[in-house]
Design a protein around this motif. Structure first.
Motif, PDB file in Angstrom:
ATOM      1  N   TYR A 540       0.837  -1.202   0.000  1.00  0.00           N
ATOM      2  CA  TYR A 540       0.000   0.000   0.000  1.00  0.00           C
ATOM      3  C   TYR A 540       0.876   1.257   0.000  1.00  0.00           C
ATOM      4  O   TYR A 540       0.606   2.215  -0.739  1.00  0.00           O
ATOM      5  N   ALA A 541       1.925   1.268   0.831  1.00  0.00           N
ATOM      6  CA  ALA A 541       2.823   2.425   0.896  1.00  0.00           C
ATOM      7  C   ALA A 541       3.540   2.632  -0.433  1.00  0.00           C
ATOM      8  O   ALA A 541       3.706   3.772  -0.897  1.00  0.00           O
ATOM      9  N   TRP A 542       3.977   1.541  -1.072  1.00  0.00           N
ATOM     10  CA  TRP A 542       4.672   1.687  -2.350  1.00  0.00           C
ATOM     11  C   TRP A 542       3.716   2.173  -3.450  1.00  0.00           C
ATOM     12  O   TRP A 542       4.125   2.930  -4.328  1.00  0.00           O
ATOM     13  N   ARG A 543       2.451   1.725  -3.369  1.00  0.00           N
ATOM     14  CA  ARG A 543       1.477   2.242  -4.345  1.00  0.00           C
ATOM     15  C   ARG A 543       1.282   3.750  -4.154  1.00  0.00           C
ATOM     16  O   ARG A 543       1.181   4.498  -5.129  1.00  0.00           O
ATOM     17  N   ALA A 544       1.221   4.169  -2.890  1.00  0.00           N
ATOM     18  CA  ALA A 544       1.106   5.606  -2.625  1.00  0.00           C
ATOM     19  C   ALA A 544       2.323   6.347  -3.162  1.00  0.00           C
ATOM     20  O   ALA A 544       2.206   7.429  -3.758  1.00  0.00           O
ATOM     21  N   ALA A 545       3.507   5.758  -2.988  1.00  0.00           N
ATOM     22  CA  ALA A 545       4.728   6.388  -3.495  1.00  0.00           C
ATOM     23  C   ALA A 545       4.696   6.486  -5.014  1.00  0.00           C
ATOM     24  O   ALA A 545       5.114   7.506  -5.593  1.00  0.00           O
ATOM     25  N   SER A 546       4.157   5.450  -5.678  1.00  0.00           N
ATOM     26  CA  SER A 546       4.164   5.446  -7.146  1.00  0.00           C
ATOM     27  C   SER A 546       3.258   6.519  -7.724  1.00  0.00           C
ATOM     28  O   SER A 546       3.468   6.983  -8.844  1.00  0.00           O
ATOM     29  N   VAL A 547       2.231   6.920  -6.955  1.00  0.00           N
ATOM     30  CA  VAL A 547       1.337   7.978  -7.434  1.00  0.00           C
ATOM     31  C   VAL A 547       2.095   9.287  -7.599  1.00  0.00           C
ATOM     32  O   VAL A 547       1.860  10.049  -8.533  1.00  0.00           O
ATOM     33  N   TYR A 548       3.037   9.561  -6.689  1.00  0.00           N
ATOM     34  CA  TYR A 548       3.743  10.841  -6.662  1.00  0.00           C
ATOM     35  C   TYR A 548       5.149  10.766  -7.247  1.00  0.00           C
ATOM     36  O   TYR A 548       5.799  11.796  -7.403  1.00  0.00           O
ATOM     37  N   ALA A 549       5.620   9.555  -7.566  1.00  0.00           N
ATOM     38  CA  ALA A 549       7.008   9.391  -7.988  1.00  0.00           C
ATOM     39  C   ALA A 549       7.232   9.920  -9.402  1.00  0.00           C
ATOM     40  O   ALA A 549       6.319   9.947 -10.237  1.00  0.00           O
ATOM     41  N   SER A 550       8.465  10.332  -9.673  1.00  0.00           N
ATOM     42  CA  SER A 550       8.851  10.713 -11.027  1.00  0.00           C
ATOM     43  C   SER A 550       8.890   9.469 -11.897  1.00  0.00           C
ATOM     44  O   SER A 550       8.964   8.334 -11.407  1.00  0.00           O
ATOM     45  N   ASP A 551       8.853   9.671 -13.209  1.00  0.00           N
ATOM     46  CA  ASP A 551       8.775   8.544 -14.136  1.00  0.00           C
ATOM     47  C   ASP A 551       9.947   7.581 -13.967  1.00  0.00           C
ATOM     48  O   ASP A 551       9.773   6.359 -14.094  1.00  0.00           O
ATOM     49  N   ASP A 552      11.140   8.104 -13.670  1.00  0.00           N
ATOM     50  CA  ASP A 552      12.307   7.228 -13.570  1.00  0.00           C
ATOM     51  C   ASP A 552      12.277   6.354 -12.318  1.00  0.00           C
ATOM     52  O   ASP A 552      13.040   5.399 -12.212  1.00  0.00           O
ATOM     53  N   LYS A 553      11.385   6.659 -11.367  1.00  0.00           N
ATOM     54  CA  LYS A 553      11.289   5.854 -10.140  1.00  0.00           C
ATOM     55  C   LYS A 553      10.087   4.917 -10.158  1.00  0.00           C
ATOM     56  O   LYS A 553      10.022   3.981  -9.348  1.00  0.00           O
ATOM     57  N   LYS A 554       9.136   5.147 -11.035  1.00  0.00           N
ATOM     58  CA  LYS A 554       7.914   4.342 -11.025  1.00  0.00           C
ATOM     59  C   LYS A 554       8.197   2.864 -11.289  1.00  0.00           C
ATOM     60  O   LYS A 554       7.607   1.980 -10.652  1.00  0.00           O
ATOM     61  N   GLY A 555       9.105   2.585 -12.221  1.00  0.00           N
ATOM     62  CA  GLY A 555       9.409   1.196 -12.553  1.00  0.00           C
ATOM     63  C   GLY A 555       9.946   0.440 -11.356  1.00  0.00           C
ATOM     64  O   GLY A 555       9.553  -0.716 -11.099  1.00  0.00           O
ATOM     65  N   ARG A 556      10.850   1.050 -10.605  1.00  0.00           N
ATOM     66  CA  ARG A 556      11.424   0.406  -9.420  1.00  0.00           C
ATOM     67  C   ARG A 556      10.341   0.148  -8.377  1.00  0.00           C
ATOM     68  O   ARG A 556      10.320  -0.917  -7.744  1.00  0.00           O
ATOM     69  N   LEU A 557       9.423   1.097  -8.197  1.00  0.00           N
ATOM     70  CA  LEU A 557       8.359   0.922  -7.219  1.00  0.00           C
ATOM     71  C   LEU A 557       7.396  -0.187  -7.647  1.00  0.00           C
ATOM     72  O   LEU A 557       6.959  -1.003  -6.817  1.00  0.00           O
ATOM     73  N   LEU A 558       7.079  -0.258  -8.933  1.00  0.00           N
ATOM     74  CA  LEU A 558       6.196  -1.315  -9.414  1.00  0.00           C
ATOM     75  C   LEU A 558       6.834  -2.682  -9.233  1.00  0.00           C
ATOM     76  O   LEU A 558       6.154  -3.666  -8.895  1.00  0.00           O
TER      77      LEU A 558
END
Length: 569
Positions: A540-558
C-alpha cells in the motif's frame, strides 16, 4: 531522496515578501488580465457571443482577448456580475482607466466591492481632491471589511489639507486590527511633516518586532533626508545601520550623495504604503483577487514605490500570470535598494517559466559585473542546480565561498550555508570524496544547523558509512527541527538501517503524516513495513509512493509491489 532536500532547495531570499509556489489559476483568478485591447465587432455579434469567446480566450491563456471580450459583452449587457468581472480584471492588470470606469458603473448599480471603494478614494487622493476623497471615504458602509483603514486614510487626507493628522491616529480608532497600522503611519506622518526626530524615535520603538517591515520603514525615513546636506546624510546613515542587504545598498547610495527613492511625503504615497502592507498581510494566508487589487491600487497611488511592485509581482506570480509579473518587475528602478530583490524575483520567474537558460545568462552577467560578490555567484549556482548541472553549480558556489571568505560575515552563518550548498552540489554530481569534507565544514561552522546535520547524516547513511554516527547527526537535526518531515524521514530511515524496526515504522509514519504526498517517504515506509513482515501495508505504501514518484522511479516501485524490495548488498 527526501533526506537530501534542504540543501537542494536552498535558493533565493526576497526581503519582506513571501514568494508563493506558482500554480494554475482557478477560474475566478484567471479573469485577471492585461489591459483590454480593441476588438473588431461583427454587426450580428451578441453579448452572449462575446462572453463565450472571452471564456474560450481565458481557457487558452489569451488574456488580452479575454479582457476585450468581457468588456465588449458588458457594453451590450450591463450585468452586475459581468461588470464585477470586468472591474476585477482591469484593476488587477493595472488598467486603471478601465478599472475606474467599471468601478463607477458598479457603484451606480450598488454592486461595488470593498476594494473598488478604495480605488475611488485613491483616485481622489491622487488628484488631491480632498473634498471628493472625504466623500468617498464617508460612503464606505458600516461594517466594511476595510473599515479599519478609515482613520489612517482620514489622517493622510487631513495632512494633504494642511491640518494636524495626529488626533485621528489614537489607540482604539479602527479597532484592535488597526493598531499596528496606526503605529506605522503615526511615524510616517511625523516624518512627512518634517518632525524627523520624533518619527525616527517612534520607528525605533517598533524595531524589536518588525523584522522585514522595519527595514522598509527605515528606508522610507532615510529617503526623506537630503544626503547633499552633511548633517542629513549623517542622520540617514545612522537610520540605515544594520547588516541587512537593503541597508548595505542604501548606505552606498546615500554615501554617494544621492537621494534614496521610496520617500513617503504625500497622501498618495502614504495610502499606497498602507495598501501595500495590507496586500502583503493578506498574502500570508493565500493569494486572493482582493490582495492583488490592493497591491495594484498601491502602484496607481505611488508608482515609484518599489515595494509595491514587488508585492504585485509576487501576487501575479502566485496565480500564474508570469508575463504580467515580469512586466511589473520592470518598474523597479536599477538604482533602487530593492533592485537586487527584483532581480532575484525575475530569475526565479524565468526558471519557473522554463526559461532557465535565459535566467542563467542574466545571473552570469551580474556575477561577472564590476563589484559583484558572493550573492551573485550564489544565484548562478542556484540556477545551475535547477538546470541539473550540479558540478557547475558546485564551481559557482566555490567562487561565492572565495568571495565570502575575502569579506567575512561576522556571524559566519552565510559562509556555512555556502559550504552546505557546495557540498550538496558535489554529492549530487557523484563526487563524494569532495562533497564529504565540504559538508563536514558546513556542520563545523554551523553545528546547530538542522539542514547541514541532516544532509551530512543522510548522505553517510546512503553510503553505509558509520551508520551509528550518521544516525546521531540526524537525531540532533531532528531535535532542532522536530516538525520537518524530510528530517523525520531521515531519522526513520536511520532506525531502519540500524535494524530498529518499531522505531523506524513509527517515525516514518509520522513523516508520512507530515508530507503524505512525498514519494521517497512513502517508499521508505514500505521498506520498513516489508522488513517487519507487514507485506500488505508495504505494498500500500509503495502504491502511494508510485502515485507521486517521477517517471524514472515508477518502474522500481512497481517491481517492489510485485516482488518486494531487492536484497541490500
Amino acid at each position: 531522496m527526501a533526506g537530501l532536500r534542504p540543501a537542494a532547495e536552498a535558493g533565493y531570499k526576497v526581503a519582506m515578501i513571501r514568494f508563493r509556489p506558482l500554480a494554475a489559476a482557478p477560474l475566478a483568478l484567471a479573469l485577471i488580465a492585461a489591459p483590454a485591447a480593441a476588438v473588431d465587432r461583427a454587426p450580428d455579434r451578441t453579448a452572449a457571443t462575446d462572453y463565450v469567446l472571452a471564456r474560450a480566450a481565458d481557457a487558452n491563456g489569451d488574456l488580452n482577448r479575454a479582457a476585450a471580450g468581457y468588456a465588449a459583452a458588458y457594453a451590450l449587457t450591463p450585468d452586475a456580475r459581468l461588470g464585477s468581472r470586468v472591474y476585477r480584471q482591469a484593476v488587477s492588470a493595472g488598467d486603471f482607466r478601465a478599472a475606474l470606469a467599471a468601478a463607477r458603473n458598479l457603484q451606480a448599480a450598488d454592486a461595488l466591492p470593498s476594494d473598488g471603494r478604495l480605488l475611488l478614494i485613491a483616485e481622489a487622493v491622487q488628484r488631491r481632491d480632498w473634498a471628493r476623497a472625504r466623500a468617498a471615504l464617508a460612503a464606505m458602509p458600516d461594517g466594511d471589511v476595510f473599515g479599519f483603514l478609515t482613520p489612517i486614510i482620514q489622517a493622510w487626507i487631513s495632512f494633504g489639507e494642511g491640518k494636524d493628522p495626529m488626533p485621528l491616529l489614537v489607540p482604539g480608532k479602527g479597532g484592535a486590527i488597526a493598531l499596528p497600522y496606526i503605529a506605522e503611519h503615526r511615524a510616517l506622518l511625523l516624518i512627512a511633516g518634517g518632525r524627523m526626530a520624533e518619527g525616527i524615535s517612534q520607528l525605533a520603538t517598533m524595531s524589536a518586532t518588525r523584522g522585514g517591515r522595519e527595514v522598509r520603514l527605515r528606508l522610507a525615513a532615510a529617503a526623506a533626508l537630503d544626503p547633499s546636506k552633511p548633517d542629513e546624510r549623517t542622520r540617514a546613515l545612522a537610520v540605515l545601520q544594520g547588516d541587512d542587504a537593503l541597508f548595505v545598498e542604501a548606505r552606498a547610495i546615500v554615501s554617494a550623495g544621492r537621494r534614496l527613492p521610496g520617500a513617503i511625503r504625500t497622501p498618495a504615497a502614504g495610502m499606497g504604503e498602507l495598501l501595500t502592507r495590507v496586500a502583503a498581510d493578506l498574502n500570508r494566508d493565500r493569494v486572493t483577487p482582493v490582495a492583488l487589487s490592493l497591491a495594484r491600487i498601491a502602484t496607481f497611488l505611488d508608482p515609484d514605490n518599489a515595494e509595491s511592485w514587488l508585492v504585485t509581482t509576487t501576487l501575479l506570480a502566485g496565480v500564474g500570470l508570469n508575463d504580467l509579473a515580469l512586466d511589473a518587475l520592470g518598474r523597479v528602478a536599477a538604482d533602487d535598494p530593492f533592485a537586487t530583490a527584483a532581480r532575484d524575483l525575475r530569475l526565479r520567474l524565468l526558471v519557473r517559466e522554463d526559461r532557465a537558460e535565459e535566467a542563467l545568462g542574466l545571473a552570469r552577467a551580474a556575477a561577472t559585473a564590476k563589484g559583484a560578490g558572493a550573492a551573485e555567484w550564489t544565484r548562478v549556482g542556484d540556477i545551475l542546480n535547477q538546470l541539473d548541472k550540479p558540478a557547475d553549480a558546485a564551481d559557482a558556489y566555490g567562487k561565492a565561498i572565495a568571495l565570502s571568505e575575502a569579506n567575512p560575515d561576522p556571524a559566519g552563518s552565510g559562509l556555512a550555508v555556502l559550504w552546505l550548498l557546495r557540498g550538496g552540489a558535489l554529492e549530487r554530481a557523484g563526487d563524494w570524496a569532495a562533497a564529504r569534507p565540504a559538508l563536514e565544514k558546513a556542520v563545523a561552522m554551523a553545528p546547530d544547523s538542522a539542514a547541514a546535520l541532516n544532509y551530512l547524516g543522510y548522505a553517510r547513511l546512503e553510503r553505509g558509512e558509520d551508520i551509528a554516527g550518521a544516525a546521531q547527526l540526524i537525531e540532533k537535526a531532528n531535535r532542532l527541527a522536530p516538525d520537518d518531515p524530510a528530517i523525520t524521514d531521515s531519522l526513520g530511515w536511520a532506525y531502519y538501517r540500524l535494524g530498529r524496526l518499531p522505531q523506524a515504522i513509527s517515525t516514518l509514519e509520522k513523516a508520512v503524516a507530515g508530507e503524505p504526498g512525498d514519494a521517497d517517504i512513502n517508499d521508505h515506509l514500505g521498506d520498513a513495513y516489508w522488513a517487519a513482515g507487514r507485506r500488505f501495508e508495504a505494498r500500500y505504501a509503495w502504491r502511494a509512493a508510485s502515485v507521486y514518484a517521477s517517471d524514472d522511479k515508477k518502474g522500481r516501485l512497481l517491481a517492489k509491489i510485485e516482488n518486494g524490495p531487492p536484497a541490500r548488498p
